[in-house]
Design an enzyme around this catalytic site. Sequence first.
Site, PDB file in Angstrom:
ATOM      1  N   CYS A 149       0.799  -1.234   0.000  1.00  0.00           N
ATOM      2  CA  CYS A 149       0.000   0.000   0.000  1.00  0.00           C
ATOM      3  C   CYS A 149       0.835   1.290   0.000  1.00  0.00           C
ATOM      4  O   CYS A 149       0.365   2.324  -0.474  1.00  0.00           O
ATOM      5  CB  CYS A 149      -0.970  -0.018   1.169  1.00  0.00           C
ATOM      6  N   HIS A 242      -2.214   6.827   3.414  1.00  0.00           N
ATOM      7  CA  HIS A 242      -0.770   6.763   3.664  1.00  0.00           C
ATOM      8  C   HIS A 242      -0.099   7.962   2.994  1.00  0.00           C
ATOM      9  O   HIS A 242      -0.481   8.383   1.892  1.00  0.00           O
ATOM     10  CB  HIS A 242      -0.166   5.496   3.051  1.00  0.00           C
TER      11      HIS A 242
END
Length: 351
Positions: A149, A242
């Site tokens: 990710c 993120h």
Amino acid sequence: MSRKYRVGILGATGMVGQRFAQLLENHPQFEVTAVAASDRSQDRKYSDACSWRLGGEMPAAIRSMIVQPPVPPLDCDLVFSSLPGEIARVSEGSFAADGYPVISNSSAFRMDENVPLLIPEVNPEHLQLLELQQSLYPSGGFVVTNPNCSTIMIALALAPLHAAFGVESCVATTMQALSGAGYPGVASLDVIDNVLPYIGGEEEKIESETKKILGRFNDSRIEAAPMAVSAQCHRVNVSDGHMAAVRVKFARKVELPELREALSSFRSMPQELKLHSAPAFPIVIRDEQDRPQPKHDRDAGNGMTITVGRIMPDAVLDFRFVVLSHNVIRGAAGAAILNAEMLIALGHLSK
Ligand SMILES: NC(=O)c1ccc[n+]([C@@H]2O[C@H](COP(=O)([O-])OP(=O)(O)OC[C@H]3O[C@@H](n4cnc5c(N)ncnc54)[C@H](OP(=O)(O)O)[C@@H]3O)[C@@H](O)[C@H]2O)c1
């Protein structure tokens, strides 16, 4: 319109599995026909086994499905996998051996030499590796993976820069959201009022996966991109999204306007093919001095666009910027679904 592809979700009750279920509801090409998870959930109705953690309602069509073990056969044409890495290797391998296309989000097969680690905008030519899987899985199954990710946003931002200027080295410092650890993930008392400077295996994944993704398909193998990548990863008290502070050194002198142009003009095959999950703009630049921010930018392009800001010359390497993406959409379920749409468009999936 022709029949939709019937899909199974492995790990359907988890954070990524729930996103799969949400993103696949009303998808024009896919319908969920099977769900699988651990023995904690098996033989129960999905609505009983799954504690729904996303906004909105659990999709009606899967509420009454019975959760099955993640072993073949399942009543579907292909599987999306969001199993934990340690059990994905056996489970995904057995589905591929049984003839199922496996579109995996887990780390188990990502670095295998014959497995595409795919970002459809960046390295669609790596799908040629699927030919090498034919001897491994004579029944016609295969495995295609999406990146970690954090890797995905770093590699996607580097891709147009590497193509235009050659990236010699890159240093990335991540600030990663809690949903990246699954549910229940990190204990609240560990992360409230705190930052954790360790996420097991994450730094190694960013360093190795980035070079594979940006590598060249050459005579039936991927030659890793000849660049140095260094990553430090931190868990922060953010729900989704993120972020990475990135510094890059190029093979030649680069001016700021051409770097901006390379990022903002980037479009690729998924945009040309108008794939359902492809954002109009894979990368957007925000010029406000305090962007990107997880809260404000993670949903750009329905969670499939990455946002770059704070682009500046760097006193140590050549340039620096901050990149942000939705870790469970572009970083996981959305990435896998876009991979599957690309496989259909290129004729790799049959019903
Ligand atoms: N979260 C993210 O942002 C993210 C991003 C990229 C990649 N990933 C990867 O995606 C995978 C899933 O992550 P997640 O965040 O969704 O984790 P999660 O919330 O912990 O969910 C794990 C899922 O796997 C199932 N499972 C666990 N152990 C199992 C076993 N022994 N046998 C069969 N099923 C089992 C769970 O079922 P039960 O509910 O029955 O326990 C659940 O459905 C991991 O490989 C992770 O590294 C996650």
